[in-house]
Design a protein around this motif. Structure first.
Motif, PDB file in Angstrom:
ATOM      1  N   GLU A  42       0.807  -1.230   0.000  1.00  0.00           N
ATOM      2  CA  GLU A  42       0.000   0.000   0.000  1.00  0.00           C
ATOM      3  C   GLU A  42       0.835   1.273   0.000  1.00  0.00           C
ATOM      4  O   GLU A  42       0.294   2.370  -0.133  1.00  0.00           O
ATOM      5  N   GLY A  43       2.127   1.146   0.180  1.00  0.00           N
ATOM      6  CA  GLY A  43       2.982   2.327   0.161  1.00  0.00           C
ATOM      7  C   GLY A  43       2.628   3.320   1.254  1.00  0.00           C
ATOM      8  O   GLY A  43       2.449   2.961   2.419  1.00  0.00           O
ATOM      9  N   MET A  44       2.486   4.587   0.859  1.00  0.00           N
ATOM     10  CA  MET A  44       2.269   5.662   1.826  1.00  0.00           C
ATOM     11  C   MET A  44       0.844   5.719   2.363  1.00  0.00           C
ATOM     12  O   MET A  44       0.575   6.465   3.308  1.00  0.00           O
ATOM     13  N   GLY A  45      -0.054   4.965   1.778  1.00  0.00           N
ATOM     14  CA  GLY A  45      -1.444   5.017   2.199  1.00  0.00           C
ATOM     15  C   GLY A  45      -1.657   4.859   3.691  1.00  0.00           C
ATOM     16  O   GLY A  45      -2.365   5.673   4.313  1.00  0.00           O
ATOM     17  N   PRO A  46      -1.075   3.829   4.333  1.00  0.00           N
ATOM     18  CA  PRO A  46      -1.290   3.658   5.773  1.00  0.00           C
ATOM     19  C   PRO A  46      -0.790   4.840   6.606  1.00  0.00           C
ATOM     20  O   PRO A  46      -1.408   5.193   7.612  1.00  0.00           O
TER      21      PRO A  46
END
Length: 245
Positions: A42-46
């Protein structure tokens, strides 16, 4: 040491060591499962979601943030205080734990100053836009601030002589892990300066080497989990900001 059933979640930038590395080192030494979540699918999403908590009573200001079950803990020193108590990386007495916290806050001070060498005017401007000011700041940092801070930590180690080489106890604490990272970062950013000065701090350098040789830390340093130092993090190597040889 408390039993831990949940998997920790670390929220930190996925491409730099930064302040999150102090937390990663503690988690690696403790040998507990954790997810460095922004390096996942999810990369930077969280990270964006955990910081977008306007109605959260205890909302974190910025990474690093650690989720431990229902707890959401921000600030590097705060996270390390929590992990230290939970995983045997801090002494048991209140006095000794406060001493560890005090030392960690002092480490945070020099880490902030190391960052401000290459961003002396504004963190919102590129290094290239403040190179003249950075040069002046670097000169002072090399000649005054590095010796003042590392000389202090050398005295701390000297005062704790007989402890096996540790800074705050007779056993390894999170402070020792953080001092390792501090030395490693300064060696990367200012290799010429550190090569000249570090013979003044034999106990501190010995501690760095001792931490690096610990089995879990040594394995971590060789793994892909250890993000290399780079010019996007706190410790940056710009040739023009180091001593010239």
């Amino acid at each position: 040491m408390e039993p831990v059933s949940e998997r920790y979640i670390l929220y930190y930038w996925p491409t730099i060591q930064g302040r999150g590395e102090f937390v990663r080192l503690a988690l690696e030494e403790a040998g507990v499962p954790y997810e460095d979540v922004a390096r996942g699918r999810e990369g930077m999403g969280p990270i964006e979601r955990v910081l977008d908590r306007e109605l959260e009573l205890h909302a974190p200001f910025a990474p690093p943030v650690l989720r431990a079950g229902e707890l959401l803990i921000g600030q590097t020193t705060n996270i390390l205080q929590f992990l230290g108590a939970r995983h045997g990386l801090a002494p048991r007495s209140l006095t000794a734990r406060l001493w560890c916290n005090q030392l960690q806050l002092t480490i945070a001070d020099i880490v902030a100053e190391a960052h401000d060498v290459h961003h002396p005017i504004s963190v919102n401007s590129y290094y290239e836009d403040q190179k003249k000011e950075a040069s002046a700041r670097a000169k002072d940092f090399r000649s005054q601030r590095i010796p003042k801070f590392l000389g202090y930590f050398e005295r701390v180690l000297d005062n704790n002589a007989g402890s096996g080489g540790y800074a705050a106890s007779t056993k390894l604490t999170y402070v020792d892990l953080s001092l390792f990272q501090l030395v490693a970062g300064l060696r990367y950013a200012f290799p010429n300066t550190m090569a000249r000065l570090q013979p003044q701090w034999p106990r501190l350098i010995a501690l760095h080497d001792m931490v690096a040789a610990r089995p879990r830390i040594a394995a971590y340093l060789k793994s892909k989990r250890r993000i290399p130092f780079n010019e996007d993090g706190i410790f940056r190597h710009y040739i023009e900001l180091d001593e010239q040889v």
